[in-house]
Design a protein around this motif. Structure first.
Motif, short mmCIF file in Angstrom:
data_model
loop_
_atom_site.label_atom_id
_atom_site.label_comp_id
_atom_site.label_asym_id
_atom_site.label_seq_id
_atom_site.Cartn_x
_atom_site.Cartn_y
_atom_site.Cartn_z
N ASP A 30 9.61 -1.88 -2.95
CA ASP A 30 9.21 -1.71 -1.61
C ASP A 30 10.32 -1.48 -0.61
N ARG A 31 11.36 -2.03 -1.05
CA ARG A 31 12.65 -1.84 -0.20
C ARG A 31 13.13 -0.40 -0.01
N ILE A 32 13.14 0.21 -1.32
CA ILE A 32 13.43 1.60 -1.21
C ILE A 32 12.49 2.59 -0.28
N PHE A 33 11.59 1.99 0.38
CA PHE A 33 10.77 3.01 1.32
C PHE A 33 11.32 2.73 2.71
N ARG A 34 12.33 1.57 3.20
CA ARG A 34 12.53 1.33 4.64
C ARG A 34 13.87 0.86 4.81
N GLU A 35 14.66 0.56 3.80
CA GLU A 35 15.88 -0.31 3.72
C GLU A 35 17.26 0.51 3.68
N ALA A 36 18.08 1.11 4.38
CA ALA A 36 19.04 1.84 4.03
C ALA A 36 20.03 1.02 2.99
N ASP A 37 20.32 -0.31 3.06
CA ASP A 37 21.17 -0.91 2.03
C ASP A 37 20.49 -0.99 0.70
N TRP A 65 14.83 7.75 0.34
CA TRP A 65 13.79 6.64 0.27
C TRP A 65 12.69 7.15 -0.64
N ALA A 66 12.15 6.34 -1.47
CA ALA A 66 10.92 6.74 -2.38
C ALA A 66 9.71 7.69 -1.60
N GLY A 67 9.44 8.55 -2.21
CA GLY A 67 8.38 9.45 -1.29
C GLY A 67 7.22 8.95 -0.70
N ILE A 68 6.87 9.26 0.38
CA ILE A 68 5.72 8.70 1.11
C ILE A 68 4.89 10.09 1.59
N SER A 69 3.58 10.01 1.21
CA SER A 69 2.74 11.22 1.31
C SER A 69 2.13 11.29 2.72
N TYR A 70 2.61 10.17 3.48
CA TYR A 70 1.57 9.97 4.79
C TYR A 70 2.16 10.24 6.10
N GLY A 71 3.55 10.96 5.93
CA GLY A 71 4.12 11.20 7.23
C GLY A 71 3.38 11.93 8.30
N HIS A 72 2.53 12.88 7.83
CA HIS A 72 1.74 13.41 8.87
C HIS A 72 0.75 12.81 9.46
N VAL A 73 0.15 12.07 8.89
CA VAL A 73 -0.90 11.06 9.24
C VAL A 73 -0.28 9.94 10.12
N LEU A 76 0.09 11.13 13.43
CA LEU A 76 -1.17 11.17 14.27
C LEU A 76 -1.83 9.81 14.73
N GLY A 77 -0.97 8.83 14.09
CA GLY A 77 -1.47 7.40 14.52
C GLY A 77 -1.90 6.68 13.57
N ALA A 78 -1.95 7.01 12.34
CA ALA A 78 -2.31 6.15 11.36
C ALA A 78 -1.45 5.02 10.94
N PRO A 79 -1.80 3.80 10.76
CA PRO A 79 -0.77 2.63 10.53
C PRO A 79 -0.40 3.03 9.15
N LEU A 80 0.88 2.63 8.68
CA LEU A 80 1.26 2.62 7.20
C LEU A 80 1.50 1.05 7.20
N HIS A 81 1.35 0.82 5.67
CA HIS A 81 1.36 -0.52 5.05
C HIS A 81 2.37 -0.61 3.93
N PHE A 82 3.26 -1.44 3.81
CA PHE A 82 4.27 -1.48 2.64
C PHE A 82 4.10 -2.94 2.04
N PRO A 83 3.11 -2.79 0.92
CA PRO A 83 3.07 -4.06 0.42
C PRO A 83 4.22 -4.31 -0.72
N HIS A 90 -2.24 3.36 3.65
CA HIS A 90 -2.40 3.81 5.12
C HIS A 90 -3.78 3.36 5.66
N THR A 91 -4.00 3.43 6.77
CA THR A 91 -5.52 2.93 7.34
C THR A 91 -6.11 4.08 8.22
N PRO A 92 -7.18 4.58 7.84
CA PRO A 92 -7.95 5.77 8.49
C PRO A 92 -8.05 5.20 9.96
N ILE A 93 -7.93 6.16 10.95
CA ILE A 93 -8.18 6.10 12.18
C ILE A 93 -9.36 6.79 12.91
#
Length: 355
Positions: A30-37, A65-73, A76-83, A90-93
């Motif tokens: 999960d660190r390779i989705f958000r952490e530069a180091d 970073w590892a691929g995330i399919s939810y950039g567009h949503v 648009l306001g959909a929260p993303l979650h990084f377990p 993601h969460t529908p809105i």
């Protein structure tokens, strides 16, 4: 633009990227989705280890970073979650189609929306760490119309089709415009033109729409998606279709198709139900469960039954020496098929040799 199966040369490939690098480098996923180091360490340590393990005939992704399919949503306001140690969620809105249509009618400053500012900054950090590499903005992506509708409405979307079909179609039209506006924004970040030479549609949720509903709820928005973006090549990735879906692929004038992970299709089914060139994948589950000899037979059988090509994506959980031997078996079989195709020889040997 459309290419017939007979005109399509045989093609194979194997890819490897950041999830594998992270595993080989001992960096938590999960660190390779958000952490530069974490991204920098995973690439610097893991990429050379992957090359040493799998060899030079694999295509290795660059740092990012590892691929995330939810950039567009996200924009648009959909929260993303990084377990921890997991894929992104993601969460529908949108609580209703009406709410969704009204929201989609509002302009979006993509560069300032959702988590886009964070990923633009992360992109710059990775580029600074590897100045010798050309690193495009990628991995904060988008999906096709049906999948995005489900991402934003949740499971209620499947009821929308029946409960309010006209408003559902209006929602899908506006949503498809939004998706393609986002795709064009990403291309412009990378210095590319708004209209691409080749555009892919990734829309797995379309497989959950009954074939008889495709002319109303799938095909018009797939066509809109392509027309908004290209006059060139079209390809699609839709997993888990059934044979009754396949004739509709011809109506989209696809140049290639990836059936992805399927439970109700064989290569022969795709060959017999549509004319689109298609590429059959060796899935991670098959890589896990099949022997080297069985993988070789899988490759030859898939090509003999009509696949225009064969491919495999090396993923995390596929990083042992035994996995590397299986990847080698896949590559040797694919190269054998390519040589036979080039010489117009039969693609399935009577007695496949041992790997």
């Amino acid at each position: 633009m459309s290419t017939s199966r007979d005109e399509t040369p045989f093609h194979w490939y194997v890819t490897c990227g950041m999830p594998v690098y992270a595993e080989l480098a001992g960096v938590r996923f999960d660190r390779i989705f958000r952490e530069a180091d974490a991204i920098i360490d995973a690439f610097a340590v893991g990429e050379p280890r992957a090359r040493a393990l799998f060899g030079p005939e694999v295509t290795y992704a660059g740092p990012g970073w590892a691929g995330i399919s939810y950039g567009h949503v996200s924009c648009l306001g959909a929260p993303l979650h990084f377990p921890q140690d997991s894929e992104v969620a993601h969460t529908p809105i949108y609580g209703s189609l009406r709410e969704g249509i009204e929201a989609l009618e509002q302009p979006v400053d993509w560069a300032e929306a959702g988590m886009m500012p964070f990923y633009l900054d992360l992109w710059e950090a990775v580029r600074r760490a590897f100045p010798e590499k050309d690193i495009p903005f990628a991995g904060f992506g988008y999906e096709g119309p049906l999948t995005t509708a489900w991402e934003l409405r949740g499971h209620d979307f499947f009821l929308d089709i029946y409960d309010d079909p006209d408003r559902c179609k209006a929602f899908l039209r506006r949503l498809t415009d939004s998706i393609t506006e986002y795709a064009i924004f990403v291309r412009r970040l990378n210095g590319e033109s708004a209209r691409a030479q080749r555009v892919g549609l990734y829309d797995d949720i379309a497989s959950l729409i009954h074939p008889r509903l495709w002319p109303e709820f799938v095909l018009p928005y797939a066509e809109q998606y392509f027309q908004n973006q290209t006059s060139g090549e079209r390809y699609a990735h839709i997993e888990n279709l059934v044979p009754e879906h396949l004739p509709y692929l011809d109506l989209l004038a696809l140049d290639s198709f990836d059936p992805s992970v399927v439970t109700k299709l064989t290569p022969a089914d795709v060959r017999d139900h549509c004319q689109v060139p298609f590429y059959w994948r060796l899935t991670p589950m098959q890589m896990r469960d099949l022997s080297c000899e069985e993988i070789r037979r899988f490759v030859f059988a898939s090509v003999a039954d009509g696949a225009s090509g064969i491919f495999c994506n090396v993923l995390r959980g596929m990083t042992t020496p035994a996995d590397a031997r299986k990847v080698r078996s896949f590559i040797d079989a694919a190269k054998d098929c390519a040589n036979r195709a080039a010489n117009n020889e039969p693609l399935a040997p009577t007695q496949p040799r041992r790997s």
